[in-house]
Design a protein around this motif. Structure first.
Motif, mmCIF file in Angstrom:
data_model
loop_
_atom_site.group_PDB
_atom_site.id
_atom_site.type_symbol
_atom_site.label_atom_id
_atom_site.label_comp_id
_atom_site.label_asym_id
_atom_site.label_seq_id
_atom_site.Cartn_x
_atom_site.Cartn_y
_atom_site.Cartn_z
ATOM 1 N N SER A 39 0.783 -1.228 0.008
ATOM 2 C CA SER A 39 0.072 0.074 -0.098
ATOM 3 C C SER A 39 0.857 1.200 -0.016
ATOM 4 C CB SER A 39 -0.769 0.250 1.281
ATOM 5 O OG SER A 39 -1.721 1.181 1.312
ATOM 6 N N ALA A 40 2.063 1.149 0.708
ATOM 7 C CA ALA A 40 2.865 2.534 0.895
ATOM 8 C C ALA A 40 3.521 2.639 -0.284
ATOM 9 C CB ALA A 40 3.855 2.116 1.985
ATOM 10 N N LEU A 41 3.878 1.390 -1.202
ATOM 11 C CA LEU A 41 4.620 1.577 -2.438
ATOM 12 C C LEU A 41 3.667 1.990 -3.516
ATOM 13 C CD1 LEU A 41 6.642 -1.812 -2.280
ATOM 14 C CD2 LEU A 41 7.688 0.562 -2.112
ATOM 15 N N GLY A 42 2.354 1.641 -3.252
ATOM 16 C CA GLY A 42 1.476 1.846 -4.449
ATOM 17 C C GLY A 42 1.011 3.454 -4.103
ATOM 18 N N GLN A 43 1.114 4.069 -2.937
ATOM 19 C CA GLN A 43 0.641 5.597 -2.764
ATOM 20 C C GLN A 43 1.818 6.306 -3.276
ATOM 21 O OE1 GLN A 43 0.070 5.705 1.428
ATOM 22 N NE2 GLN A 43 -2.021 5.161 1.193
ATOM 23 N N ARG A 44 3.247 5.730 -2.840
ATOM 24 C CA ARG A 44 4.323 6.512 -3.418
ATOM 25 C C ARG A 44 4.490 6.667 -5.038
ATOM 26 N NH1 ARG A 44 9.339 4.661 0.622
ATOM 27 N NH2 ARG A 44 8.611 5.706 2.392
ATOM 28 N N LEU A 45 4.006 5.461 -5.479
ATOM 29 C CA LEU A 45 3.933 5.519 -7.046
ATOM 30 C C LEU A 45 2.956 6.431 -7.607
ATOM 31 C CD1 LEU A 45 5.414 3.897 -9.629
ATOM 32 C CD2 LEU A 45 3.549 2.230 -9.217
ATOM 33 N N THR A 46 1.845 6.384 -7.157
ATOM 34 C CA THR A 46 0.865 7.108 -7.692
ATOM 35 C C THR A 46 1.245 8.663 -7.319
ATOM 36 O OG1 THR A 46 -0.726 5.399 -6.885
ATOM 37 C CG2 THR A 46 -1.763 7.877 -7.195
ATOM 38 N N SER A 47 1.785 9.055 -6.263
ATOM 39 C CA SER A 47 2.059 10.490 -6.091
ATOM 40 C C SER A 47 3.414 10.823 -7.149
ATOM 41 C CB SER A 47 2.667 10.790 -4.810
ATOM 42 O OG SER A 47 3.852 9.905 -4.429
ATOM 43 N N TRP A 48 4.288 9.796 -7.304
ATOM 44 C CA TRP A 48 5.282 10.365 -8.395
ATOM 45 C C TRP A 48 4.757 10.257 -9.760
ATOM 46 C CZ3 TRP A 48 9.195 5.882 -6.679
ATOM 47 C CH2 TRP A 48 9.746 6.258 -5.716
ATOM 48 N N ILE A 49 3.699 9.303 -10.217
ATOM 49 C CA ILE A 49 3.210 9.652 -11.538
ATOM 50 C C ILE A 49 2.339 10.603 -11.604
ATOM 51 C CG2 ILE A 49 1.351 8.389 -13.195
ATOM 52 C CD1 ILE A 49 2.455 5.761 -12.072
ATOM 53 N N SER A 50 1.516 11.080 -10.694
ATOM 54 C CA SER A 50 0.810 12.327 -10.794
ATOM 55 C C SER A 50 1.605 13.678 -10.767
ATOM 56 C CB SER A 50 -0.261 12.296 -9.635
ATOM 57 O OG SER A 50 0.209 12.402 -8.376
ATOM 58 N N SER A 51 2.615 13.590 -10.027
ATOM 59 C CA SER A 51 3.528 14.934 -10.267
ATOM 60 C C SER A 51 4.070 14.803 -11.297
ATOM 61 C CB SER A 51 4.327 14.724 -8.928
ATOM 62 O OG SER A 51 5.280 13.670 -9.035
ATOM 63 N N ALA A 52 4.597 13.763 -11.902
ATOM 64 C CA ALA A 52 5.113 13.769 -13.397
ATOM 65 C C ALA A 52 4.298 14.239 -14.423
ATOM 66 C CB ALA A 52 5.709 12.349 -13.873
ATOM 67 N N PHE A 53 3.202 13.895 -14.447
ATOM 68 C CA PHE A 53 1.918 14.251 -15.055
ATOM 69 C C PHE A 53 1.731 15.649 -15.095
ATOM 70 C CE2 PHE A 53 1.087 9.668 -16.286
ATOM 71 C CZ PHE A 53 1.177 9.718 -17.642
ATOM 72 N N GLY A 54 1.813 16.110 -13.810
ATOM 73 C CA GLY A 54 1.455 17.689 -13.580
ATOM 74 C C GLY A 54 2.633 18.473 -14.255
ATOM 75 N N VAL A 55 3.791 17.958 -14.080
ATOM 76 C CA VAL A 55 4.742 18.776 -14.671
ATOM 77 C C VAL A 55 4.890 18.675 -16.258
ATOM 78 C CG1 VAL A 55 7.684 18.679 -15.018
ATOM 79 C CG2 VAL A 55 6.348 18.521 -12.670
ATOM 80 N N MET A 56 4.588 17.438 -16.944
ATOM 81 C CA MET A 56 4.386 17.466 -18.209
ATOM 82 C C MET A 56 3.229 18.247 -18.836
ATOM 83 S SD MET A 56 4.853 13.265 -18.690
ATOM 84 C CE MET A 56 3.779 13.324 -20.013
ATOM 85 N N ILE A 57 2.193 18.434 -18.306
ATOM 86 C CA ILE A 57 1.072 19.273 -18.680
ATOM 87 C C ILE A 57 1.573 20.632 -18.339
ATOM 88 C CG2 ILE A 57 -1.095 20.102 -17.986
ATOM 89 C CD1 ILE A 57 -2.041 17.077 -17.223
ATOM 90 N N SER A 58 2.087 21.136 -17.318
ATOM 91 C CA SER A 58 2.729 22.526 -17.102
ATOM 92 C C SER A 58 3.710 22.897 -18.260
ATOM 93 C CB SER A 58 3.072 22.718 -15.631
ATOM 94 O OG SER A 58 4.424 22.140 -15.491
ATOM 95 N N ILE A 59 4.453 21.851 -18.598
ATOM 96 C CA ILE A 59 5.282 22.184 -19.724
ATOM 97 C C ILE A 59 4.799 22.126 -20.983
ATOM 98 C CG2 ILE A 59 7.471 21.244 -20.968
ATOM 99 C CD1 ILE A 59 8.440 20.074 -18.525
ATOM 100 N N PHE A 60 3.762 21.463 -21.248
ATOM 101 C CA PHE A 60 2.979 21.534 -22.467
ATOM 102 C C PHE A 60 2.339 22.999 -22.739
ATOM 103 C CE2 PHE A 60 3.343 16.873 -22.884
ATOM 104 C CZ PHE A 60 4.309 16.944 -24.218
ATOM 105 N N GLY A 61 2.003 23.391 -21.369
ATOM 106 C CA GLY A 61 1.208 24.731 -21.420
ATOM 107 C C GLY A 61 2.078 25.849 -21.570
ATOM 108 N N VAL A 62 3.447 25.728 -21.163
ATOM 109 C CA VAL A 62 4.284 26.849 -21.464
ATOM 110 C C VAL A 62 4.577 26.824 -22.834
ATOM 111 C CG1 VAL A 62 6.518 27.518 -21.063
ATOM 112 C CG2 VAL A 62 5.229 26.826 -19.013
ATOM 113 N N ILE A 63 4.846 25.545 -23.497
ATOM 114 C CA ILE A 63 5.294 25.559 -24.959
ATOM 115 C C ILE A 63 4.044 26.210 -25.703
ATOM 116 C CG2 ILE A 63 5.665 24.071 -26.704
ATOM 117 C CD1 ILE A 63 7.407 22.221 -24.947
ATOM 118 N N ILE A 64 3.101 25.666 -25.441
ATOM 119 C CA ILE A 64 1.813 26.394 -26.332
ATOM 120 C C ILE A 64 1.614 27.617 -26.203
ATOM 121 C CG2 ILE A 64 -0.667 26.246 -26.541
ATOM 122 C CD1 ILE A 64 -0.345 23.082 -25.936
#
Length: 117
Positions: free
Chosen positions: A83-108
């Motif tokens: 459960s702890a590993l799943g929570q960490r993995l989920t937080s990492w994935i959500s933060s990575a997608f958040g960064v990717m979306i913000s980068i695409f927003g800046v590029i656009i």
């Protein structure tokens, strides 16, 4: 080709029985945590027992059951590595997608700023 099919069939049947065994074991564990329903049926089907005695027995049994259930739940809660590993993995994935979306927003926005008159 037939050897391959027999191997695949054998593996699938072994996995199927493993899954069914796991489901059955989980069912019995959940019944054990809930308490057996046979105890309540036996006490309600015995009309010769006085009502006061049944209340006292039920109160003592339920308080004892609650304590044992709390102990088992605390033991279960102490082992939640996956459960702890799943929570960490989920937080990492959500933060990575958040960064990717913000980068695409800046590029656009930069592309729109370049092409705007």
């Amino acid at each position: 080709m037939t050897k391959f099919m027999l191997k695949c069939f054998g593996l699938v049947t072994i996995l199927l029985f493993g899954v069914l065994f796991g489901i059955q074991k989980a069912h019995f564990e959940m019944d054990e945590l809930k308490g057996s329903p046979q105890e309540s049926v036996e006490s309600s089907s015995n009309p010769s027992m006085k009502q006061e005695e049944s209340k006292q027995n039920h109160a003592s049994a339920s308080s004892h059951d609650i304590k044992t259930k709390q102990e088992t739940l605390s033991k279960i809660d102490s082992f939640n590595v996956f459960s702890a590993l799943g929570q960490r993995l989920t937080s990492w994935i959500s933060s990575a997608f958040g960064v990717m979306i913000s980068i695409f927003g800046v590029i656009i926005s930069e592309m729109l700023a370049v092409f705007s008159p």
